[in-house]
Motif scaffolding. Structure first.
Motif, PDB file in Angstrom:
ATOM      1  N   ARG A   1       0.835  -1.313  -0.021  1.00 18.85           N
ATOM      2  CA  ARG A   1      -0.002   0.022  -0.096  1.00 18.85           C
ATOM      3  C   ARG A   1       0.874   1.236   0.029  1.00 18.85           C
ATOM      4  NH1 ARG A   1      -5.687  -1.088   2.755  1.00 18.85           N
ATOM      5  NH2 ARG A   1      -5.990  -3.072   1.747  1.00 18.85           N
TER       6      ARG A   1
ATOM      7  N   GLY B   1       3.594  -0.019 -13.360  1.00 19.03           N
ATOM      8  CA  GLY B   1       3.024  -1.475 -13.255  1.00 19.03           C
ATOM      9  C   GLY B   1       3.149  -2.230 -14.055  1.00 19.03           C
TER      10      GLY B   1
ATOM     11  N   TYR C   1       1.910  -5.848 -12.164  1.00 26.49           N
ATOM     12  CA  TYR C   1       0.428  -5.261 -12.040  1.00 26.49           C
ATOM     13  C   TYR C   1      -0.323  -5.374 -13.329  1.00 26.49           C
ATOM     14  CZ  TYR C   1       1.945  -3.482  -7.370  1.00 26.49           C
ATOM     15  OH  TYR C   1       2.622  -3.254  -6.321  1.00 26.49           O
TER      16      TYR C   1
ATOM     17  N   GLU D   1      -1.306  -8.804  -7.176  1.00 30.09           N
ATOM     18  CA  GLU D   1       0.090  -9.227  -6.612  1.00 30.09           C
ATOM     19  C   GLU D   1       0.013 -10.629  -6.560  1.00 30.09           C
ATOM     20  OE1 GLU D   1       1.378  -7.213  -2.733  1.00 30.09           O
ATOM     21  OE2 GLU D   1       1.145  -5.360  -3.711  1.00 30.09           O
TER      22      GLU D   1
ATOM     23  N   THR E   1       5.380  -8.695  -8.996  1.00 29.97           N
ATOM     24  CA  THR E   1       4.733  -8.753  -7.737  1.00 29.97           C
ATOM     25  C   THR E   1       4.284 -10.080  -7.263  1.00 29.97           C
ATOM     26  OG1 THR E   1       2.499  -8.256  -9.039  1.00 29.97           O
ATOM     27  CG2 THR E   1       3.686  -6.445  -8.398  1.00 29.97           C
TER      28      THR E   1
ATOM     29  N   THR F   1       1.615   1.676  -3.398  1.00 36.84           N
ATOM     30  CA  THR F   1       0.588   2.402  -4.249  1.00 36.84           C
ATOM     31  C   THR F   1       0.327   3.746  -4.001  1.00 36.84           C
ATOM     32  OG1 THR F   1      -0.937   0.195  -3.676  1.00 36.84           O
ATOM     33  CG2 THR F   1      -1.951   2.006  -4.526  1.00 36.84           C
TER      34      THR F   1
ATOM     35  N   GLN G   1      -4.936  -4.058  -7.639  1.00 33.54           N
ATOM     36  CA  GLN G   1      -3.629  -4.085  -7.207  1.00 33.54           C
ATOM     37  C   GLN G   1      -3.167  -5.403  -7.042  1.00 33.54           C
ATOM     38  OE1 GLN G   1      -2.490  -1.598  -4.194  1.00 33.54           O
ATOM     39  NE2 GLN G   1      -0.424  -2.717  -3.559  1.00 33.54           N
TER      40      GLN G   1
ATOM     41  N   SER H   1      -6.253  -9.993  -6.105  1.00 30.58           N
ATOM     42  CA  SER H   1      -5.801  -8.314  -5.653  1.00 30.58           C
ATOM     43  C   SER H   1      -6.039  -7.993  -4.427  1.00 30.58           C
ATOM     44  CB  SER H   1      -6.604  -7.176  -6.673  1.00 30.58           C
ATOM     45  OG  SER H   1      -6.043  -7.320  -7.870  1.00 30.58           O
TER      46      SER H   1
ATOM     47  N   ASN I   1      -3.339  -0.766 -16.537  1.00 32.41           N
ATOM     48  CA  ASN I   1      -3.588  -1.173 -15.230  1.00 32.41           C
ATOM     49  C   ASN I   1      -3.480   0.557 -14.204  1.00 32.41           C
ATOM     50  OD1 ASN I   1      -0.320  -0.580 -13.893  1.00 32.41           O
ATOM     51  ND2 ASN I   1      -0.395  -1.070 -16.022  1.00 32.41           N
TER      52      ASN I   1
END
Length: 369
Positions: A2, A210, A231, A265, A215, A5, A263, A280, A204
C-alpha cells in the motif's frame, strides 16, 4: 504494497494512462479482446483478508497470505475452500515481517516468502516452510550478497529450493541460497541471474510503473512452466530439465494480459495447469469491493470439449463461451470508441466549414469604399 501504491498513484498523475487516449491499432484491439478473458471464480469476503499478496491452489481450495499487517488476526496462513471461504488458519511461531508470496510444492509443502522490504533496510529476509500436516511453519533466515532488496515474488526449483525474484524496476534479480537452509542460522543468498521484462501496453492503475515491477510468481503443477506477474501482465516461461533459473533468465515469455486489476500481486496455476488464477489486494476505501479470484485461460492449454450434436455444454464450454462473448464485447467497445471519436471529429470539421462559408457570404464585398 500500500505504501508503494500511494507513491505510484501520485506519479501516474503526470504520466499518460496505458493506451487510454491512443488510436487503437488492429493489434491493440486484438489485445483488448484477449485481455477480457478473466472470469470471476469466487469472492473473498473475510475481513481479515484485505492485503492478499500470495496465492496457491490445492485440490479442494486455495491457500493465501496477507502482506505486512499491524493486526495480529491477519498474520496467518489462510486455507480457503472452493468458494473462497476460510476453513482454517495456521499461526506463525513468531511475528513475520512482510510475507509477500507463497508457492506450493508437489508434495503439498508450502513455502512463504517473508521478503518484502519497501524501505530496503532489512539485514535479513526469510522463508517460512509449512510441511504437510505440520501445526506451524519453520523459519529460515537468508541474506543478500549485495545489500537489501524489496521483493514480492517467489519461485521453487525442481529440487525444492526457494528462489526470490526482486521488485527492481525493469530487470528484477533472482537470488537463491548458496547451501541447504538451516533453522536458527542465516544462509547467504547468491545472485543467479536477472529477467528482462518485455514491453507492454496493458492498462493498469499504475501506468508504466505497473508494467515494470514483478509482484508474484508461481510454478505449474507438473513443473514444466513458471509464471511471473506484474501489475499488468502474466509472463509464462517454459522450463526444461527442471532448470527454473535458466527458463526465466534466458527464455522468452508468453504474455497473458491481466488488465486493470485493482492491485494485482498474487498469482498461481489452477490444479490442472490450464489456467492462471489471480487475486488483488482490497482497495483502501470503505466502499471498495472485496477481492475477487479471477481465472485466465492459458492459450492452447484449455481442455477440449466434445462437439457432438445433441450434447449439452459442460462448465468448461460455458466458460469458453463467456470468455468469447466478453472478448467480442471488448473488441466492439474499443472499436466503437474509435469510430465514435472519428465521427465526432468529422462532425466538428463539417460544422466549422459551414460556419466559415456562412461568414464569408455575409462579409461586405468592399465595393463603394
Amino acid at each position: 504494497m500500500r505504501r508503494l501504491t500511494t507513491l505510484v498513484a501520485a506519479a501516474v498523475l503526470v504520466l499518460p494512462a496505458g493506451g487510454a487516449a491512443a488510436r487503437p491499432a488492429a493489434g491493440q484491439v486484438a489485445a483488448a479482446a484477449r485481455a477480457a478473458a478473466g472470469t470471476p471464480v469466487c469472492t473473498v469476503d473475510d475481513e481479515r483478508l484485505v492485503e492478499i499478496s500470495g496465492l496457491a491452489a490445492t485440490d479442494d481450495g486455495y491457500v493465501v497470505v496477507n502482506d505486512s499487517s499491524d493486526l495480529e488476526s491477519r498474520r496467518r496462513i489462510f486455507f480457503l475452500d472452493r468458494d473462497c471461504a476460510v476453513t482454517r488458519t495456521v499461526r506463525y511461531p513468531s511475528r513475520p515481517r512482510d510475507t509477500e508470496d507463497l508457492v506450493r510444492a508437489p508434495d503439498g509443502t508450502i513455502w512463504i516468502g517473508d521478503v518484502g522490504d519497501n524501505n530496503r533496510v532489512r539485514e535479513t529476509v526469510a522463508f517460512w516452510k509449512l510441511a504437510p500436516g505440520a501445526r506451524s511453519p519453520v523459519l529460515y533466515r537468508v541474506s543478500y550478497p549485495d545489500g537489501a532488496h524489496d521483493a514480492e515474488a517467489l519461485l521453487l526449483s525442481a529440487d525444492g529450493t526457494p528462489i526470490i525474484v526482486t521488485k527492481d524496476s525493469g530487470t528484477p534479480g533472482l537470488y537463491a541460497p548458496v547451501r541447504e537452509l538451516r533453522a536458527g542460522q542465516t544462509t547467504p543468498l547468491r545472485r543467479v541471474g536477472e529477467v528482462t521484462l518485455p514491453r507492454s501496453t496493458t492498462s493498469n492503475p499504475f501506468s508504466i510503473f505497473g508494467r515494470l515491477l514483478v509482484t508474484g510468481g508461481a510454478v505449474a503443477p507438473d513443473g514444466t512452466r513458471v509464471v511471473l506477474r506484474t501489475y499488468a501482465d502474466a509472463l509464462e516461461f517454459d522450463v526444461t530439465d527442471g532448470d527454473v533459473v535458466r527458463a526465466v533468465t534466458e527464455g522468452t515469455p508468453r504474455v497473458v494480459p491481466l488488465p486493470d486489476e485493482p492491485q494485482g500481486e498474487a498469482i498461481t496455476y489452477d490444479p490442472d495447469g490450464t489456467a492462471l488464477l489471480t487475486l488483488s489486494e482490497k482497495a483502501e476505501t470503505e466502499s471498495a469491493a472485496d477481492p475477487v479470484l479471477l481465472r485466465y485461460p492459458i492459450p492452447d492449454r484449455e481442455p477440449k470439449q466434445s462437439s457432438s450434436p445433441g450434447t449439452s455444454a459442460g462448465p468448461a464450454t460455458q466458460d469458453t463461451r463467456l470468455d468469447r462473448d466478453r472478448a467480442a464485447e471488448s473488441s466492439r467497445d474499443v472499436t466503437g470508441r474509435f469510430v465514435g471519436a472519428v465521427t465526432l471529429t468529422l462532425l466538428v470539421l463539417v460544422v466549422a466549414a459551414g460556419f466559415a462559408i456562412w461568414r464569408a457570404r455575409r462579409r461586405p464585398s468592399g465595393r463603394g469604399r
